[in-house]
Write a protein that holds these residues in place. Structure first.
Motif: not given
Length: 83
Positions: A67-72, A75-78
């Protein structure tokens, strides 16, 4: 000048002479309490119980990391400008 004094005595005699308390009863009590606690919880030291505990924690930690990796990543892609 050096002076060396050798004194032969038992630990009990040395404690008494130096005014230190006798901690043998406290030590016996602590050893007995530790032994009782160990005997009470010995079933948790079985390999099957350890694997249950470790695997449950491992799966939960793996999910949290994902989940942390997906959120990061999201956030990086946005933050990238769109072309």
């Amino acid at each position: 000048m050096k002076v060396t004094i050798n004194c032969e005595c038992t630990p009990e005699e040395a404690r008494s002479f130096l005014g230190l308390p006798d901690v043998a009863p406290l030590n016996e009590f602590l050893v007995e309490q530790t032994r009782a606690s160990f005997e009470k919880n010995i079933h948790q030291m079985q390999p099957e119980e350890l694997l249950k505990t470790w695997s449950g924690l491992g799966v939960q930690m793996q999910d949290n990391f994902l989940k942390l990796f997906q959120m990061s990543a999201s956030a990086g892609m946005s933050g990238f400008p769109k072309k």
